[in-house]
Design a protein around this motif. Structure first.
Motif, PDB file in Angstrom:
ATOM      1  N   TYR A 114      43.111  51.248   7.523  1.00 22.17           N
ATOM      2  CA  TYR A 114      43.250  52.621   8.012  1.00 22.17           C
ATOM      3  C   TYR A 114      44.094  52.663   9.291  1.00 22.17           C
ATOM      4  N   LEU A 115      43.782  51.775  10.244  1.00 18.79           N
ATOM      5  CA  LEU A 115      44.516  51.783  11.511  1.00 18.79           C
ATOM      6  C   LEU A 115      45.973  51.385  11.318  1.00 18.79           C
ATOM      7  N   ASN A 116      46.234  50.454  10.411  1.00 20.86           N
ATOM      8  CA  ASN A 116      47.625  50.050  10.166  1.00 20.86           C
ATOM      9  C   ASN A 116      48.446  51.213   9.621  1.00 20.86           C
ATOM     10  N   ASP A 117      47.816  52.036   8.782  1.00 25.60           N
ATOM     11  CA  ASP A 117      48.519  53.196   8.245  1.00 25.60           C
ATOM     12  C   ASP A 117      48.589  54.332   9.253  1.00 25.60           C
ATOM     13  N   ALA A 118      47.555  54.447  10.107  1.00 26.93           N
ATOM     14  CA  ALA A 118      47.467  55.609  11.001  1.00 26.93           C
ATOM     15  C   ALA A 118      48.345  55.459  12.236  1.00 26.93           C
ATOM     16  N   ILE A 119      48.418  54.266  12.814  1.00 27.26           N
ATOM     17  CA  ILE A 119      49.175  54.081  14.052  1.00 27.26           C
ATOM     18  C   ILE A 119      50.642  53.859  13.706  1.00 27.26           C
ATOM     19  N   LYS A 120      51.473  54.859  14.006  1.00 28.90           N
ATOM     20  CA  LYS A 120      52.896  54.783  13.699  1.00 28.90           C
ATOM     21  C   LYS A 120      53.707  54.293  14.891  1.00 28.90           C
ATOM     22  N   ALA A 121      53.284  54.653  16.086  1.00 27.83           N
ATOM     23  CA  ALA A 121      54.024  54.277  17.293  1.00 27.83           C
ATOM     24  C   ALA A 121      53.133  54.544  18.493  1.00 27.83           C
ATOM     25  N   GLY A 122      53.672  54.211  19.672  1.00 27.66           N
ATOM     26  CA  GLY A 122      52.914  54.466  20.887  1.00 27.66           C
ATOM     27  C   GLY A 122      52.892  53.256  21.810  1.00 27.66           C
ATOM     28  N   GLN A 123      52.583  53.531  23.065  1.00 27.77           N
ATOM     29  CA  GLN A 123      52.460  52.478  24.061  1.00 27.77           C
ATOM     30  C   GLN A 123      50.982  52.204  24.340  1.00 27.77           C
ATOM     31  N   HIS A 124      50.663  50.944  24.411  1.00 32.17           N
ATOM     32  CA  HIS A 124      49.280  50.543  24.670  1.00 32.17           C
ATOM     33  C   HIS A 124      49.081  50.413  26.184  1.00 32.17           C
ATOM     34  N   LEU A 125      48.265  51.282  26.734  1.00 35.87           N
ATOM     35  CA  LEU A 125      48.000  51.216  28.176  1.00 35.87           C
ATOM     36  C   LEU A 125      47.018  50.113  28.518  1.00 35.87           C
ATOM     37  N   GLY A 126      46.030  49.942  27.695  1.00 33.80           N
ATOM     38  CA  GLY A 126      45.040  48.908  27.967  1.00 33.80           C
ATOM     39  C   GLY A 126      43.848  49.008  27.044  1.00 33.80           C
ATOM     40  N   SER A 127      43.172  47.874  26.873  1.00 31.92           N
ATOM     41  CA  SER A 127      41.953  47.833  26.065  1.00 31.92           C
ATOM     42  C   SER A 127      40.897  47.036  26.789  1.00 31.92           C
ATOM     43  N   GLN A 128      39.669  47.415  26.534  1.00 33.57           N
ATOM     44  CA  GLN A 128      38.517  46.679  27.047  1.00 33.57           C
ATOM     45  C   GLN A 128      37.648  46.278  25.855  1.00 33.57           C
ATOM     46  N   VAL A 129      37.230  45.019  25.837  1.00 32.66           N
ATOM     47  CA  VAL A 129      36.412  44.480  24.754  1.00 32.66           C
ATOM     48  C   VAL A 129      35.124  43.940  25.350  1.00 32.66           C
ATOM     49  N   LEU A 130      34.010  44.313  24.750  1.00 34.21           N
ATOM     50  CA  LEU A 130      32.711  43.825  25.190  1.00 34.21           C
ATOM     51  C   LEU A 130      31.939  43.310  23.981  1.00 34.21           C
ATOM     52  N   LEU A 131      31.442  42.101  24.099  1.00 30.71           N
ATOM     53  CA  LEU A 131      30.592  41.515  23.059  1.00 30.71           C
ATOM     54  C   LEU A 131      29.391  40.893  23.751  1.00 30.71           C
ATOM     55  N   SER A 132      28.198  41.244  23.297  1.00 25.21           N
ATOM     56  CA  SER A 132      26.986  40.722  23.931  1.00 25.21           C
ATOM     57  C   SER A 132      25.879  40.630  22.893  1.00 25.21           C
ATOM     58  N   GLY A 133      25.343  39.402  22.746  1.00 22.85           N
ATOM     59  CA  GLY A 133      24.237  39.228  21.807  1.00 22.85           C
ATOM     60  C   GLY A 133      24.264  37.860  21.157  1.00 22.85           C
ATOM     61  N   LYS A 134      23.357  37.687  20.213  1.00 20.54           N
ATOM     62  CA  LYS A 134      23.311  36.435  19.468  1.00 20.54           C
ATOM     63  C   LYS A 134      24.478  36.387  18.492  1.00 20.54           C
ATOM     64  N   LEU A 135      25.172  35.267  18.475  1.00 21.52           N
ATOM     65  CA  LEU A 135      26.344  35.152  17.615  1.00 21.52           C
ATOM     66  C   LEU A 135      25.964  35.297  16.146  1.00 21.52           C
ATOM     67  N   ALA A 136      24.797  34.811  15.781  1.00 14.73           N
ATOM     68  CA  ALA A 136      24.391  34.859  14.376  1.00 14.73           C
ATOM     69  C   ALA A 136      24.125  36.283  13.906  1.00 14.73           C
ATOM     70  N   ASP A 137      23.850  37.213  14.834  1.00 15.42           N
ATOM     71  CA  ASP A 137      23.508  38.585  14.447  1.00 15.42           C
ATOM     72  C   ASP A 137      24.717  39.512  14.370  1.00 15.42           C
ATOM     73  N   PHE A 138      25.909  39.020  14.763  1.00 16.90           N
ATOM     74  CA  PHE A 138      27.099  39.862  14.749  1.00 16.90           C
ATOM     75  C   PHE A 138      27.371  40.352  13.320  1.00 16.90           C
TER      76      PHE A 138
END
Length: 588
Positions: free
Chosen positions: A502-526
Motif C-alpha cells: 500500500y505504501l509503495n503505491d501511495a507514496i509518489k514523491a516528497g521529502q522525508h523530514l524525519g522518523s522516530q522508531v520505538l520498539l520495547s518488549g520481549k522479542l518473542a512477542d513481537f
C-alpha cells in the motif's frame, strides 16, 4: 691362618642363620630399625609394620606406612605406603651400615611447598630431615631403586597445586650423575603415555643441575574436557603429542622449552570424520625478576587440512600475569566453541565470523581480569535478524564483568537478507556498546549507534536484556531521504506485506523530514498484538505526493505524518493540494 678363616666363615654362617631364622620376628625390631635409620640418615621416622623373608642370598624387608616426625613443620612432607628392599649382608657387615643393592618405593608421596622451601642456601637452619633424606636417596654416589604408583605434589608460589604421578620410574646413582627414566602421569589422564628422562648432577638440591625431559604420546584429554563438551559431538577424543625440556642450574630452573608435535581433536559429525589439529607450536620460558616470561612462535592450527593464520604469544607470568597474542583467527575460535556446551553455539556457527584478533589479557590476584581485543577486518554472515557485515574495525576493553565494544566501518553495506528490499549502504557506520551484568543477567546498552549514507542519517540507542526471554528497548531517529527511496527502508519482516504494498503505491514523491522508531518488549512477542510490548514509528513528510486510494486523486505538496503503532497505521495530512485546490487537513 686357615684356622682363622674357617672360624670367620663359621661365625658368618652362624650370624646368617640366626638372622635368617629371626626374620619372622622382624616386626619386633621395628624400633631398633627406626633408631638405625636415624643414626645413618639423621631422620626421625615411624614405621607402621615390618615383614621379612629370605630371598636368594639375602633377607628381604618390607616396610609399610612410613611417616616422618617432622612432616608438620617441613616444607617437604613425605609418606611411603610400602618399601621393599633386599639386604646385602656382606656389604652391610663390611661397612657396618644397612646396604641394599635394589629396592622399590611404592605409594611414595612427596608434598613440596615451594613458598616455604629455600634450596638456594645450604645453611643448616634451612634444611629439614626430609630434604636430607631426598638428597641422600636421589643424589647419592650410589643407589639403584624403583618408584611405583607414587606422586610429587607441588604447591606453587601463587598457591596453585600441581601433581605429577610417578607411575613407574627407575633411578640410578653413580659418582658422576643421577639418572631417572620411566612413565609418569597427570591426574585425570587415562589414555596415552607420558614419559620422563632426567640426567642430573649435584649432591644437594642447591647444587642440582642438568636436564629434565618429558614426552607426551597420544594423550587423550577427553576425561578432562568432558564436562565442557557438546554431547552431540560423537566419539570425540584427542591425540596430544609433544616434548618439553627443563634446564636446571644451581638448584633452579634455568629455562623451559616446549615443542608440540602434530596433535588432533577427532569427532564424528553428520556421519563424517572431523579433525581439528595443532600442527606445531614452540615456546620458550625464561625466569624474570618477578616470575617467568614466555615467547612462542609457529603456533599453527588446521581444520580438515585447511590451515589457519599462525598465532604468536608473548606472556609475563608473575604476580600480575599478562598475555599478548596476535593472529588468532575468528573461524578457529568458532570451531573450538562449536565443540563446547556453551549457550548459543549454533548462533555463532550461523554468523560464521571472519577476521583475525590481536589482544592482551591481564590477571592479578584479588583484582578483576582485564581484556583488550582488536580486529580491523571483522565480518560475519546474516543470522536471525543480525545483518551481515563487510570488514569493519572492532575494539573491546573489558574489566571483570563489564566490557565496552566499539565498532566502526566505512564505505560498505549491511546485508539484511529479507528484512529490507536491498542491502543498506553506508559511508560511515559507528557503534559503541556497553556490556555488563545486572541482577544475575547480562545487558547490552548503547547510546551511540550512527549510520550515514547518501540517502539518510540514522542515530539510535538501545538496551538489550538477556533474560530467559530477551527484552529490547530500541529508539531510532532517521533524517533525510525522499519518497522515491522510501520502499528501500521499510522493514519487510516487521511490517505486513499488504501495508508495504500500500505504501509503495501511495507514496509518489516528497521529502522525508524525519522518523522516530520505538520498539520495547520481549522479542518473542513481537509485533505485540496482545499489547505486551510496543512498536511505534512516526514519520514526517513535506512536499509529499500521496495517493490514498487508486480511484482517488493524489494529494500533492502535502505535509503528512505517518504513525504506525504495532499493527495499526494512521496517516495525517495537515495541508496539501487536491485537484489544484488547497486542502486544509485530512486523516485516514
Amino acid at each position: 691362618m686357615w684356622q682363622l678363616i674357617a672360624v670367620t666363615l663359621v661365625l658368618l654362617a652362624v650370624l646368617v642363620s640366626v638372622f635368617r631364622y629371626s626374620l619372622p620376628y622382624a616386626n619386633d625390631y621395628k624400633h631398633d630399625l627406626e633408631v638405625l635409620i636415624n643414626e645413618q640418615f639423621d631422620v626421625d621416622l615411624r614405621i607402621g609394620s615390618i615383614t621379612a623373608s629370605w630371598e636368594g642370598v639375602g633377607p628381604a624387608l618390607v616396610l609399610e606406612n612410613v611417616t616422618f616426625d617432622d612432616n608438620n613443620n617441613s616444607p617437604i612432607r613425605l609418606r611411603i605406603d610400602n618399601t621393599s628392599l633386599q639386604i646385602n649382608v656382606i656389604e652391610s657387615l663390611r661397612f657396618l651400615q644397612l646396604r641394599s643393592d635394589y629396592f622399590v618405593l611404592e605409594g611414595f608421596a612427596a608434598d613440596v611447598d615451594l613458598n616455604a622451601l629455600d634450596i638456594s642456601t645450604q645453611q643448616s637452619d634451612t634444611e629439614f630431615e626430609q630434604q636430607a633424606l631426598i638428597e641422600s636417596l636421589f643424589l647419592g654416589e650410589s643407589g639403584h631403586f624403583a618408584i611405583k604408583n607414587s606422586s610429587l605434589n607441588l604447591t606453587m608460589r601463587n598457591g596453585k597445586e600441581h601433581t605429577l604421578l610417578l607411575e613407574d620410574v627407575i633411578w640410578q646413582n653413580n659418582v658422576l650423575a643421577h639418572r631417572g627414566t620411566g612413565v609418569v602421569g597427570i591426574p585425570g589422564l587415562t589414555e596415552g603415555q607420558l614419559s620422563a628422562d632426567l640426567l642430573l648432577t649435584g649432591k644437594t638440591l642447591a647444587e642440582l643441575a642438568g636436564e629434565v625431559y618429558f614426552q607426551a604420546s597420544q594423550v587423550d584429554l577427553q576425561d578432562w574436557l568432558s564436562p565442557y563438551l557438546d554431547e552431540n559431538k560423537q566419539d570425540l577424543h584427542t591425540d596430544i603429542n609433544g616434548q618439553m625440556w627443563l634446564s636446571l642450574a644451581h638448584g633452579k630452573v634455568k629455562n623451559i622449552q616446549l615443542n608440540m608435535k602434530p596433535s588432533h581433536i577427532h569427532w564424528q559429525q553428520n556421519d563424517q570424520a572431523q579433525q581439528l589439529s595443532l600442527m606445531q607450536a614452540k615456546g620458550l620460558m625464561l625466569p624474570s625478576e618477578s616470575g617467568w616470561s614466555l615467547q612462542s612462535s609457529e603456533i599453527n592450527f588446521t581444520r580438515n587440512n585447511l590451515a589457519y593464520t599462525d598465532i604468536s604469544i608473548v606472556a609475563e607470568l608473575a604476580e600480575r600475569q599478562s598475555v599478548w597474542f596476535k593472529g588468532l583467527d575468528l573461524p578457529l575460535i568458532s570451531e573450538f566453541i562449536q565443540l563446547t556446551n556453551l549457550p548459543n553455539t549454533d548462533l555463532i556457527a550461523e554468523l560464521a565470523p571472519e577476521g583475525a584478533l590481536q589482544g592482551k589479557l591481564e590477571f592479578q590476584a584479588k583484582a578483576a581480569p582485564k581484556v583488550w581485543l582488536y580486529s580491523d577486518k571483522l565480518k560475519w554472515q546474516y543470522a536471525r535478524g543480525i545483518p551481515a557485515t563487510e570488514p569493519m574495525r572492532l575494539e573491546m576493553n573489558a574489566i571483570g564483568e563489564q566490557a565496552v565494544i566499539e565498532l566502526s566501518a566505512q564505505q560498505g553495506q549491511l546485508h539484511t537478507a529479507d528484512m529490507f528490499a536491498k542491502p543498506i549502504a553506508y559511508e560511515q557506520l559507528v557503534g559503541r556498546f556497553d556490556i555488563y551484568k545486572f541482577n544475575d543477567h547480562w545487558r547490552v546498552t548503547s547510546d551511540s549507534i550512527w549510520l550515514d549514507n547518501e540517502d539518510l542519517t540514522l542515530a539510535a540507542e538501545m538496551q538489550l536484556r538477556l533474560l530467559e526471554h530477551p527484552e529490547l528497548d530500541l529508539y531510532v531517529e532517521v533524517k533525510g531521504g525522499n519518497g522515491k527511496i522510501a520502499k528501500n527502508y521499510f522493514p519487510q519482516t516487521l511490517m505486513a506485506e499488504s501495508l508495504i504494498n500500500y505504501l509503495n503505491d501511495a507514496i509518489k514523491a516528497g521529502q522525508h523530514l524525519g522518523s522516530q522508531v520505538l520498539l520495547s518488549g520481549k522479542l518473542a512477542d513481537f509485533p505485540y498484538i496482545d499489547k505486551t510490548g510496543r512498536f511505534e514509528v512516526l514519520s514526517e513528510l513535506t512536499q509529499a505526493e500521496f495517493a490514498f486510494a487508486p480511484e482517488w486523486p493524489a494529494v500533492k505538496e502535502a505535509a503528512a505524518t505517518l504513525h504506525f503503532v504495532n499493527e495499526r497505521m494512521d496517516i495525517y495530512v495537515d495541508e496539501g493540494k487536491l485537484i489544484n485546490h488547497l486542502s486544509m487537513a485530512a486523516y485516514k
